[in-house]
Design a protein around this motif. Structure first.
Motif, mmCIF file in Angstrom:
data_model
loop_
_atom_site.group_PDB
_atom_site.id
_atom_site.type_symbol
_atom_site.label_atom_id
_atom_site.label_comp_id
_atom_site.label_asym_id
_atom_site.label_seq_id
_atom_site.Cartn_x
_atom_site.Cartn_y
_atom_site.Cartn_z
ATOM 1 N N CYS A 192 0.539 -1.173 0.031
ATOM 2 C CA CYS A 192 0.065 0.040 0.065
ATOM 3 C C CYS A 192 1.050 1.150 -0.090
ATOM 4 O O CYS A 192 0.322 2.429 0.157
ATOM 5 N N ASN A 193 2.208 1.242 -0.051
ATOM 6 C CA ASN A 193 2.969 2.437 -0.267
ATOM 7 C C ASN A 193 2.677 3.344 0.895
ATOM 8 O O ASN A 193 2.755 4.310 0.282
ATOM 9 N N LEU A 194 2.819 2.773 2.159
ATOM 10 C CA LEU A 194 2.279 3.867 3.100
ATOM 11 C C LEU A 194 3.604 3.945 4.174
ATOM 12 O O LEU A 194 4.293 2.953 4.284
ATOM 13 N N SER A 195 3.526 4.938 5.012
ATOM 14 C CA SER A 195 4.307 4.987 6.154
ATOM 15 C C SER A 195 3.991 3.951 7.251
ATOM 16 O O SER A 195 2.947 3.619 7.147
ATOM 17 N N LEU A 196 4.679 3.980 8.242
ATOM 18 C CA LEU A 196 4.405 3.069 9.289
ATOM 19 C C LEU A 196 2.982 3.742 10.147
ATOM 20 O O LEU A 196 2.050 3.161 10.310
ATOM 21 N N ILE A 197 3.072 4.996 10.001
ATOM 22 C CA ILE A 197 1.980 5.690 10.893
ATOM 23 C C ILE A 197 0.595 5.509 9.911
ATOM 24 O O ILE A 197 -0.211 5.302 10.049
ATOM 25 N N GLY A 198 0.919 5.720 8.693
ATOM 26 C CA GLY A 198 -0.106 5.591 7.479
ATOM 27 C C GLY A 198 -0.836 4.228 7.369
ATOM 28 O O GLY A 198 -1.902 3.837 7.173
ATOM 29 N N TYR A 199 0.294 3.107 7.535
ATOM 30 C CA TYR A 199 -0.081 1.635 7.741
ATOM 31 C C TYR A 199 -1.113 1.622 8.847
ATOM 32 O O TYR A 199 -2.002 0.662 8.841
ATOM 33 N N ALA A 200 -0.668 1.995 9.983
ATOM 34 C CA ALA A 200 -1.260 1.624 11.122
ATOM 35 C C ALA A 200 -2.711 2.133 11.077
ATOM 36 O O ALA A 200 -3.633 1.789 11.517
ATOM 37 N N TRP A 201 -2.743 3.505 10.398
ATOM 38 C CA TRP A 201 -4.015 4.157 10.576
ATOM 39 C C TRP A 201 -4.980 3.398 9.377
ATOM 40 O O TRP A 201 -6.286 3.293 9.652
ATOM 41 N N LYS A 202 -4.421 2.850 8.494
ATOM 42 C CA LYS A 202 -5.275 2.092 7.401
ATOM 43 C C LYS A 202 -5.764 0.907 8.324
ATOM 44 O O LYS A 202 -7.098 0.544 8.004
ATOM 45 N N LEU A 203 -4.783 0.061 9.000
ATOM 46 C CA LEU A 203 -5.405 -1.061 9.721
ATOM 47 C C LEU A 203 -6.556 -0.857 10.612
ATOM 48 O O LEU A 203 -7.374 -1.248 11.120
ATOM 49 N N TRP A 204 -6.316 0.599 11.163
ATOM 50 C CA TRP A 204 -7.367 0.850 12.444
ATOM 51 C C TRP A 204 -8.604 1.046 11.637
ATOM 52 O O TRP A 204 -9.765 0.473 12.051
ATOM 53 N N LYS A 205 -8.653 1.772 10.422
ATOM 54 C CA LYS A 205 -9.930 1.868 9.889
ATOM 55 C C LYS A 205 -10.540 0.608 9.494
ATOM 56 O O LYS A 205 -11.720 0.497 9.314
ATOM 57 N N GLU A 206 -9.737 -0.403 8.994
ATOM 58 C CA GLU A 206 -10.177 -1.692 8.639
ATOM 59 C C GLU A 206 -10.489 -2.655 9.624
ATOM 60 O O GLU A 206 -10.859 -3.701 9.331
ATOM 61 N N GLY A 207 -10.213 -2.225 10.937
ATOM 62 C CA GLY A 207 -10.397 -3.147 12.276
ATOM 63 C C GLY A 207 -9.470 -4.462 12.157
ATOM 64 O O GLY A 207 -9.750 -5.346 12.709
ATOM 65 N N LYS A 208 -8.346 -4.165 11.901
ATOM 66 C CA LYS A 208 -7.227 -5.017 11.607
ATOM 67 C C LYS A 208 -6.116 -4.880 12.381
ATOM 68 O O LYS A 208 -4.858 -5.321 11.700
ATOM 69 N N LEU A 209 -5.974 -4.198 13.418
ATOM 70 C CA LEU A 209 -4.729 -3.716 14.143
ATOM 71 C C LEU A 209 -3.925 -4.752 14.476
ATOM 72 O O LEU A 209 -2.557 -4.731 14.509
ATOM 73 N N LEU A 210 -4.376 -6.070 14.620
ATOM 74 C CA LEU A 210 -3.529 -7.300 15.138
ATOM 75 C C LEU A 210 -2.480 -7.542 14.070
ATOM 76 O O LEU A 210 -1.454 -8.096 14.332
ATOM 77 N N GLU A 211 -2.765 -7.173 12.731
ATOM 78 C CA GLU A 211 -1.772 -7.375 11.564
ATOM 79 C C GLU A 211 -0.707 -6.441 11.844
ATOM 80 O O GLU A 211 0.261 -7.097 11.006
ATOM 81 N N LEU A 212 -0.517 -5.355 12.524
ATOM 82 C CA LEU A 212 0.376 -4.851 12.679
ATOM 83 C C LEU A 212 1.598 -5.322 13.930
ATOM 84 O O LEU A 212 2.835 -5.008 13.747
ATOM 85 N N THR A 213 1.030 -6.083 14.670
ATOM 86 C CA THR A 213 1.827 -6.645 15.753
ATOM 87 C C THR A 213 2.912 -7.476 15.336
ATOM 88 O O THR A 213 3.093 -8.376 14.062
ATOM 89 N N ASP A 214 4.188 -7.720 15.897
ATOM 90 C CA ASP A 214 5.068 -8.341 15.585
ATOM 91 C C ASP A 214 4.938 -9.790 15.768
ATOM 92 O O ASP A 214 4.438 -10.360 16.621
ATOM 93 N N PRO A 215 5.146 -10.486 14.505
ATOM 94 C CA PRO A 215 4.571 -11.877 14.482
ATOM 95 C C PRO A 215 5.269 -12.801 15.497
ATOM 96 O O PRO A 215 4.836 -13.953 15.561
ATOM 97 N N PHE A 216 6.817 -12.287 16.020
ATOM 98 C CA PHE A 216 7.340 -13.183 16.957
ATOM 99 C C PHE A 216 6.616 -13.555 18.190
ATOM 100 O O PHE A 216 6.905 -14.346 18.953
ATOM 101 N N PHE A 217 5.717 -12.634 18.671
ATOM 102 C CA PHE A 217 4.981 -12.746 19.973
ATOM 103 C C PHE A 217 3.296 -12.930 19.693
ATOM 104 O O PHE A 217 2.734 -12.890 20.796
ATOM 105 N N ARG A 218 2.988 -13.285 18.541
ATOM 106 C CA ARG A 218 1.665 -13.292 18.330
ATOM 107 C C ARG A 218 1.090 -14.455 18.963
ATOM 108 O O ARG A 218 -0.308 -14.659 19.350
#
Length: 379
Positions: free
Chosen positions: A271-297
């Motif tokens: 999606c060609n976004l900054s980290l802040i932009g990507y977090a905002w996109k995931l917030w609007k889509e209700g997918k914030l967990l996709e941002l979390t580090d996979p090593f501790f999921r």
């Protein structure tokens, strides 16, 4: 006769100029030496223990490259061991640093007055042209040493990260509100959060910090200092800083801890976004967990992780007046109360990759080194 008069007058004028120049140079040299002496006295006047240069040179193997931990705007940083076996960290003022002496004085004064359990300043060495600060050694180094490394990041499971997040928040609250000084750090970032043997976070590097008077709310400066990727927009663009400037930096740091991704240089391929932009996109889509580090999921508290990213977005909103205070952030982290919905953050521009992807990077996004910068003539 005329020639004699002209020669005599010329010689007299030349003599006056030579004497004047000699007096000027002598005064200039005196002012420089007097200023240097006053600087030394001001630092030494804080009654810090002093170390001999030979002692520090021996402890660091004569400032060996193998003992070098890194380098910032102040100068190089080394680890070392004193004769009694005590491990130390040595910050040596670079001889080419134009701001270093001011940062050194600032850091010494603030740490001496803070009376808090941050990194302990053991003493200083002021000898000849050398200006050196000596600190207690932090065995786990800095936060960025863990979260941005493919192997070491696995050592920070979610419970440890949340513990560190809460510790940083309490440390900032102390600086902003609970200490007898009101301090804005101005350079909060992962490399300036050190971890002791129990992984307790300690905010370090107060060279750029500023003390606010009780009635001060914000200051406009012509010299913008800090680190790209962590600086609040109104500070980076207009030179206006306040306690809220640290809130923005904390929001970035919180986002990095939760995601394991570095804000500076982040690039999402899809999606060609900054980290802040990507977090905002995931917030609007209700997918914030996709941002979390996979090593501790597999072992983390999902609601706690989502809450932390939610709080980070509240700290990154476009208008500084909408950002929460650190006291509010501490309450948010320690409760299950419903949080307000975040408003759209600033700095949402699409971003092109400006570096080749690092082959050792665990997430496949590009990154770059974090360094403290000085920007002159902000408007």
């Amino acid at each position: 006769m005329k020639i004699v008069v002209i020669v005599t007058a010329t010689a007299a004028v030349a003599g006056v100029l030579i004497v004047g120049y000699y007096i000027y140079k002598r005064k200039t040299n005196f002012d420089k030496s007097e200023g240097k002496e006053k600087t030394d006295q001001k630092i030494e006047g804080l009654e810090l223990p002093t170390f001999e240069l030979d002692t520090i040179a021996n402890a660091t193997n004569n400032f060996s490259f193998n003992n070098k931990l890194g380098e910032g705007g102040f100068g190089p940083v080394y680890n070392g061991t004193l004769v009694d076996g005590q491990e130390i960290v040595v910050k040596r003022l670079s001889k080419i640093s134009t701001q270093g002496i001011n940062e050194l004085k600032n850091e010494v004064i603030l740490i001496a007055k803070l009376q808090h359990r941050n990194v302990k300043l053991l003493g200083c060495c002021i000898q000849g042209e050398e200006r050196i600060l000596i600190y207690e050694f932090m065995p786990n180094k800095s936060l960025d040493h863990f979260i941005f490394d493919q192997t070491r990041s696995k050592l920070l499971d979610w419970s440890k990260r949340f513990y560190i997040i809460c510790g940083i928040a309490r440390g900032l609250l102390y600086l902003h509100q609970d200490s007898r000084l009101r301090i804005i750090h101005r350079d909060l970032k992962t490399s300036n959060v050190l971890l002791d043997h129990e992984m307790i976070p300690k905010i370090s590097d107060f060279g750029l910090a500023r003390i606010f008077n009780g009635d001060q709310h914000e200051v406009n400066t012509n010299r913008v200092v800090g680190t790209y990727g962590y600086m609040a927009p109104e500070y980076a663009i207009n030179g206006i800083f306040s306690i809220k400037s640290d809130i923005f930096s904390f929001g970035i740091l919180l986002l990095e801890l939760a995601s394991g991704k570095k804000n500076r240089g982040f690039y999402h391929l899809d999606c060609n976004l900054s980290l802040i932009g990507y977090a905002w996109k995931l917030w609007k889509e209700g997918k914030l967990l996709e941002l979390t580090d996979p090593f501790f999921r597999e072992s983390y508290n999902e609601l706690e992780a989502i809450r932390c990213i939610h709080i980070s977005l509240l700290c990154l909103e476009h208008q500084p007046e909408d950002w929460p205070s650190m006291s509010t952030v501490v309450l948010m982290l320690g409760s299950d109360n419903t949080l307000p919905d975040p408003k759209q953050p600033g700095f949402l521009m699409d971003r092109k990759p400006h570096l080749e992807p690092d082959s050792s990077n665990k997430h496949g996004f590009s990154s770059c080194n974090e360094v403290t910068i000085l920007l002159l003539e902000a408007r």
